[in-house]
Design an enzyme around this catalytic site. Structure first.
Site, PDB file in Angstrom:
ATOM      1  CD  GLU A 268      -2.935   1.301   5.839  1.00  0.00           C
ATOM      2  OE1 GLU A 268      -1.867   1.108   6.441  1.00  0.00           O
ATOM      3  OE2 GLU A 268      -3.973   0.632   6.030  1.00  0.00           O
TER       4      GLU A 268
ATOM      5  CB  THR B 261      -0.941   0.044   1.227  1.00  0.00           C
ATOM      6  OG1 THR B 261      -0.162   0.000   2.425  1.00  0.00           O
ATOM      7  CG2 THR B 261      -1.936  -1.098   1.196  1.00  0.00           C
TER       8      THR B 261
END
Length: 190
Positions: free
Chosen positions: A120, A56
């Site tokens: 994220e 992420t």
């Protein structure tokens, strides 16, 4: 603004997973979407790739207030683009600077007991290198599900994989063709 008490999240259950739709949202984005986000990619907790097999990119807190004020914590889908810092040569391939589908977790990540809200973003593309310090633009187009707590890492990983499939199926609809939106930079400029 993004710090605060942990919000209780419902526990993920087998019945929740069994009833998940394959496509999320209406046939075209409706308000409050699209929601633009942008900022310099920062280092996060380092668990997306290591623990979950899902790398992420983390946006800075200052890029989130508009979204946080508009929507609830949860999982969202849209498109994202990574660009080198102004005036710097990119160490990524030119294709890495294209606009790619993304899935995003906005919330407290209760499984990990976070004490602050994070955004994220998992871009569904295999990058040649990391891109910390690069600029990222994301256009959030829809909502997949609420933030959940998990009884195991395996259950979390399974839901992340479902989220990615739902995002791709949702973005495949004709009303979600935003890859050439003026918000994104022309890749020939990178």
């Amino acid at each position: 603004m993004l710090n605060g008490p942990l919000r209780p999240a419902q526990i993920q259950t087998q019945s929740f997973r069994a009833n998940r739709p394959n496509i999320a949202g209406p046939d075209i984005p409706e308000p409050p979407y699209p929601i633009p986000l942008e900022g310099v990619v920062q280092r996060g907790f380092g668990r997306g790739s290591k623990d979950l097999g899902c790398p992420t990119a983390n946006l800075p807190d200052e890029s989130l207030p508009g979204m946080v004020a508009t929507v609830e914590p949860g999982v969202y889908y849209g498109y994202a683009q990574v660009l080198p810092p102004e005036g710097q040569q990119s160490r990524l391939r030119s294709e890495d600077h294209q606009v790619w589908p993304m899935v995003m977790s906005l919330g407290w990540n209760p499984f990990y007991k976070n004490e602050r809200m994070t955004a994220e973003i998992h871009i569904m593309h295999d990058f040649t290198d990391d891109f910390y310090g690069y600029n990222m633009k994301a256009l959030v187009l829809g909502y997949i599900r609420p933030e959940l707590d998990y009884t195991s890492r395996e259950a979390l990983i399974e839901d992340i994989e479902i989220d990615k499939r739902v995002a791709l199926a949702s973005l495949a609809r004709p009303g979600y063709k935003y890859t050439s939106d003026p918000f994104f930079s022309n890749r020939d400029e990178t």
